[in-house]
Design a protein around this motif. Structure first.
Motif, PDB file in Angstrom:
ATOM      1  N   ILE A 255      29.485 -11.335  30.069  1.00 32.12           N
ATOM      2  CA  ILE A 255      28.795 -11.399  28.782  1.00 32.12           C
ATOM      3  C   ILE A 255      27.335 -11.760  29.025  1.00 32.12           C
ATOM      4  CG2 ILE A 255      30.896 -12.030  27.543  1.00 32.12           C
ATOM      5  CD1 ILE A 255      29.838 -14.873  27.306  1.00 32.12           C
ATOM      6  N   PHE A 256      26.479 -11.285  28.135  1.00 28.19           N
ATOM      7  CA  PHE A 256      25.039 -11.506  28.251  1.00 28.19           C
ATOM      8  C   PHE A 256      24.588 -12.346  27.054  1.00 28.19           C
ATOM      9  CE2 PHE A 256      26.119  -7.603  30.418  1.00 28.19           C
ATOM     10  CZ  PHE A 256      25.489  -7.759  31.644  1.00 28.19           C
ATOM     11  N   ILE A 257      23.938 -13.459  27.338  1.00 27.92           N
ATOM     12  CA  ILE A 257      23.596 -14.440  26.316  1.00 27.92           C
ATOM     13  C   ILE A 257      22.090 -14.714  26.321  1.00 27.92           C
ATOM     14  CG2 ILE A 257      23.940 -16.827  25.545  1.00 27.92           C
ATOM     15  CD1 ILE A 257      26.398 -15.064  25.154  1.00 27.92           C
ATOM     16  N   SER A 258      21.538 -14.886  25.123  1.00 29.49           N
ATOM     17  CA  SER A 258      20.143 -15.294  24.989  1.00 29.49           C
ATOM     18  C   SER A 258      20.087 -16.803  24.798  1.00 29.49           C
ATOM     19  CB  SER A 258      19.499 -14.603  23.783  1.00 29.49           C
ATOM     20  OG  SER A 258      18.269 -15.213  23.448  1.00 29.49           O
ATOM     21  N   ARG A 259      19.314 -17.482  25.625  1.00 25.77           N
ATOM     22  CA  ARG A 259      19.183 -18.939  25.475  1.00 25.77           C
ATOM     23  C   ARG A 259      18.512 -19.312  24.157  1.00 25.77           C
ATOM     24  NH1 ARG A 259      18.060 -19.108  31.303  1.00 25.77           N
ATOM     25  NH2 ARG A 259      19.647 -20.390  32.356  1.00 25.77           N
ATOM     26  N   VAL A 260      17.682 -18.419  23.613  1.00 26.19           N
ATOM     27  CA  VAL A 260      16.975 -18.739  22.368  1.00 26.19           C
ATOM     28  C   VAL A 260      17.802 -18.407  21.136  1.00 26.19           C
ATOM     29  CG1 VAL A 260      14.720 -18.467  23.424  1.00 26.19           C
ATOM     30  CG2 VAL A 260      15.784 -16.509  22.312  1.00 26.19           C
ATOM     31  N   ASP A 261      18.934 -17.720  21.298  1.00 34.05           N
ATOM     32  CA  ASP A 261      19.803 -17.402  20.157  1.00 34.05           C
ATOM     33  C   ASP A 261      21.251 -17.336  20.640  1.00 34.05           C
ATOM     34  OD1 ASP A 261      20.801 -16.763  17.708  1.00 34.05           O
ATOM     35  OD2 ASP A 261      19.847 -14.793  17.552  1.00 34.05           O
ATOM     36  N   VAL A 262      21.744 -18.473  21.087  1.00 33.51           N
ATOM     37  CA  VAL A 262      23.096 -18.535  21.650  1.00 33.51           C
ATOM     38  C   VAL A 262      24.147 -18.163  20.611  1.00 33.51           C
ATOM     39  CG1 VAL A 262      24.836 -20.076  22.643  1.00 33.51           C
ATOM     40  CG2 VAL A 262      22.457 -20.239  23.377  1.00 33.51           C
ATOM     41  N   TRP A 263      23.988 -18.661  19.382  1.00 39.21           N
ATOM     42  CA  TRP A 263      25.024 -18.436  18.373  1.00 39.21           C
ATOM     43  C   TRP A 263      25.237 -16.947  18.100  1.00 39.21           C
ATOM     44  CZ3 TRP A 263      29.235 -19.859  16.269  1.00 39.21           C
ATOM     45  CH2 TRP A 263      29.685 -19.263  15.088  1.00 39.21           C
TER      46      TRP A 263
ATOM     47  N   PHE B  17      28.533 -14.930  19.261  1.00 38.87           N
ATOM     48  CA  PHE B  17      29.415 -14.535  18.164  1.00 38.87           C
ATOM     49  C   PHE B  17      29.809 -13.064  18.261  1.00 38.87           C
ATOM     50  CE2 PHE B  17      30.248 -13.088  13.814  1.00 38.87           C
ATOM     51  CZ  PHE B  17      31.180 -14.031  13.394  1.00 38.87           C
ATOM     52  N   ARG B  18      28.881 -12.228  18.695  1.00 38.92           N
ATOM     53  CA  ARG B  18      29.173 -10.796  18.809  1.00 38.92           C
ATOM     54  C   ARG B  18      30.378 -10.538  19.693  1.00 38.92           C
ATOM     55  NH1 ARG B  18      22.941  -9.261  20.134  1.00 38.92           N
ATOM     56  NH2 ARG B  18      22.092  -9.394  18.018  1.00 38.92           N
ATOM     57  N   TYR B  19      30.508 -11.334  20.745  1.00 35.81           N
ATOM     58  CA  TYR B  19      31.652 -11.163  21.654  1.00 35.81           C
ATOM     59  C   TYR B  19      32.931 -11.762  21.075  1.00 35.81           C
ATOM     60  CZ  TYR B  19      28.286  -9.892  25.326  1.00 35.81           C
ATOM     61  OH  TYR B  19      27.313  -9.275  26.064  1.00 35.81           O
TER      62      TYR B  19
ATOM     63  N   ASN C 143      34.699 -13.555   6.369  1.00 34.36           N
ATOM     64  CA  ASN C 143      34.428 -12.829   7.606  1.00 34.36           C
ATOM     65  C   ASN C 143      35.131 -13.402   8.835  1.00 34.36           C
ATOM     66  OD1 ASN C 143      32.652 -10.916   6.404  1.00 34.36           O
ATOM     67  ND2 ASN C 143      31.028 -12.454   6.388  1.00 34.36           N
ATOM     68  N   GLY C 144      35.949 -14.428   8.626  1.00 30.63           N
ATOM     69  CA  GLY C 144      36.725 -14.980   9.742  1.00 30.63           C
ATOM     70  C   GLY C 144      35.917 -15.771  10.750  1.00 30.63           C
ATOM     71  N   VAL C 145      34.796 -16.357  10.309  1.00 27.43           N
ATOM     72  CA  VAL C 145      33.924 -17.087  11.232  1.00 27.43           C
ATOM     73  C   VAL C 145      34.623 -18.322  11.796  1.00 27.43           C
ATOM     74  CG1 VAL C 145      31.762 -18.383  11.448  1.00 27.43           C
ATOM     75  CG2 VAL C 145      31.811 -16.226  10.168  1.00 27.43           C
ATOM     76  N   TYR C 146      35.403 -19.010  10.953  1.00 28.36           N
ATOM     77  CA  TYR C 146      36.071 -20.228  11.430  1.00 28.36           C
ATOM     78  C   TYR C 146      37.116 -19.888  12.498  1.00 28.36           C
ATOM     79  CZ  TYR C 146      33.836 -22.141   7.282  1.00 28.36           C
ATOM     80  OH  TYR C 146      32.908 -22.507   6.342  1.00 28.36           O
ATOM     81  N   ARG C 147      37.765 -18.757  12.339  1.00 32.69           N
ATOM     82  CA  ARG C 147      38.725 -18.309  13.362  1.00 32.69           C
ATOM     83  C   ARG C 147      38.000 -18.049  14.684  1.00 32.69           C
ATOM     84  NH1 ARG C 147      40.350 -14.464  10.798  1.00 32.69           N
ATOM     85  NH2 ARG C 147      42.196 -15.449   9.839  1.00 32.69           N
TER      86      ARG C 147
END
Length: 396
Positions: free
Chosen positions: A25-33, A37-39, A110-114
């Motif tokens: 997976i590829f993550i941005s340190r400036v926008d981790v969330w 979340f996309r993954y 949208n199932g965010v808590y899941r």
């Protein structure tokens, strides 16, 4: 159950549920969330149970597979993800005892808590820092699924004004005080079914208990149930319900412990090389221990008084703590759920062009450069170490 036994149980479970495969997976340190979340939000992603192999967007030039039993970038990612879950996701709000779910209709739909439950499960099973930020009463509901076994108090309520209202009712010692305190609650108490009415000295505790339970658990119960569903990922939920002592991985600690210089020094074991002078290597270790003490005692600025520091350096110096060294070398700011493997250690570099220490977070390795500049009585060792910590993205 001892911490050692809890860790052993989680290690055994981890070996059982993680499959021998990897997911890059590829993550941005400036926008981790957003990038994480996309993954985790994809059901196809959640159907796989292999280790995550994390690459940060700014580190793509160093793209390479890591040893499966290490994973420094993974630990750093999990540390940042915990912060993003509780501060950036919009799914939680903080109370004096820890975080509680925030009712968000869009997140629920949208199932965010899941998805957050899946994230937490992955963090714990794959050896990240414990996501121990939840209010204990929230964890009680997660582990039992029964609101009747939850003991919510006014301190668990996130809204400060409402919290103070309930405390006024709770501490009322006369009928007049109670009457005034209850009047302050009239703006909301008639909208909560089942509260005692009228309220007197015999029923005030019932009012406080039921109102706290409503505002902390019942109001956001659907969000919590969705979070619980996500915690079934990697079979974490049944494991925790069978072993309630594991609540420590989710509970906000009553007392937040900050690692001291002695704690950090005790974690790192020097690996002395027989090819070079033991005296010189031990001298470097002593300088490292002194540097830790300068940070602990807030005297590093005095040590560097001959240096002209930039504004950014002055700002970082004020926030520098011993735990930054642990982050620098391992990617983690505390002991991971599965412990450190391998144990954090110090090695010595010879012939390096710079005097700056380096790190290999996949090996939990702090690399100290042996040079004439670092061996001198000047502040070169301390300033080089300070610069390395400040310029490391792992420490930010």
């Amino acid at each position: 159950m001892s911490m050692e036994k809890i860790t052993e149980l989680l290690q055994a479970h981890s070996k059982k549920v993680i499959t021998p495969s990897y997911r890059r997976i590829f993550i941005s340190r400036v926008d981790v969330w957003t990038t994480a979340f996309r993954y985790f939000h994809q059901d196809s992603f959640a159907r796989h149970h292999g280790l995550l192999m994390v690459s940060f967007a700014c580190d793509l030039h160093a793209f390479e597979m890591e040893p499966p039993d290490c994973g420094g970038p993974r630990r750093e990612f999990f540390r940042r993800l915990i912060k993003a879950i509780f501060e950036d996701s919009g799914a939680f709000e903080e109370s004096p005892t820890g975080f509680i779910p925030k009712l968000n209709a869009s997140h629920l739909e949208n199932g965010v808590y899941r998805t957050i439950g899946r994230m937490m499960s992955t963090i714990m099973i794959q050896g990240g820092e414990p996501p121990a930020r939840l209010a204990p009463c929230v964890v009680d509901y997660i582990l039992t699924g029964d609101v009747l076994q939850v003991n919510a108090t006014p301190d668990d309520v996130s809204a400060s004004e409402l919290r103070e209202m309930l405390k006024k009712v709770e501490t009322s010692s006369t009928e007049r005080e109670l009457e005034d305190a209850v009047k302050r609650c009239d703006s909301w108490r008639f909208e909560v079914e089942g509260l005692p009415n009228p309220v007197n000295m015999n029923t005030k505790d019932t009012l406080v208990k039921k109102a706290a339970l409503f505002h902390v658990i019942l109001k956001s119960q659907a969000c919590l149930d969705q979070l619980i569903d996500g915690l079934s990922y990697y079979e974490v939920l049944p494991l925790f319900r069978e072993n309630p002592s594991m609540h420590i991985f989710l509970d906000m600690p009553k007392v937040k412990k900050e690692f001291t210089a002695d704690d950090i020094a005790g974690m790192f074991k020097p690996r002395y090389s027989e090819l070079h002078s033991r005296f010189g290597q031990e001298a470097m270790v002593l300088k490292f221990l002194e540097f830790l003490e300068y940070i602990q005692g807030k005297t590093l600025e005095e040590k560097l008084h001959f240096r002209v520091l930039t504004k950014a350096q002055e700002t970082f110096l004020k926030t520098l703590r011993p735990v930054h060294i642990l982050q620098f070398a391992t990617g983690s700011s505390t002991i991971p759920t599965l412990g450190f493997n391998p144990r954090p250690h110090i090695v010595f570099l010879y012939g390096d062009r710079t005097s700056h220490p380096k790190a290999n977070t996949s090996r939990n390795e702090l690399q100290i450069c042996f040079s004439l500049e670092n061996m001198s009585d000047s502040d070169e060792f301390d300033f080089s170490f300070f610069e390395a910590l400040m310029n490391s993205p792992v420490c930010r």
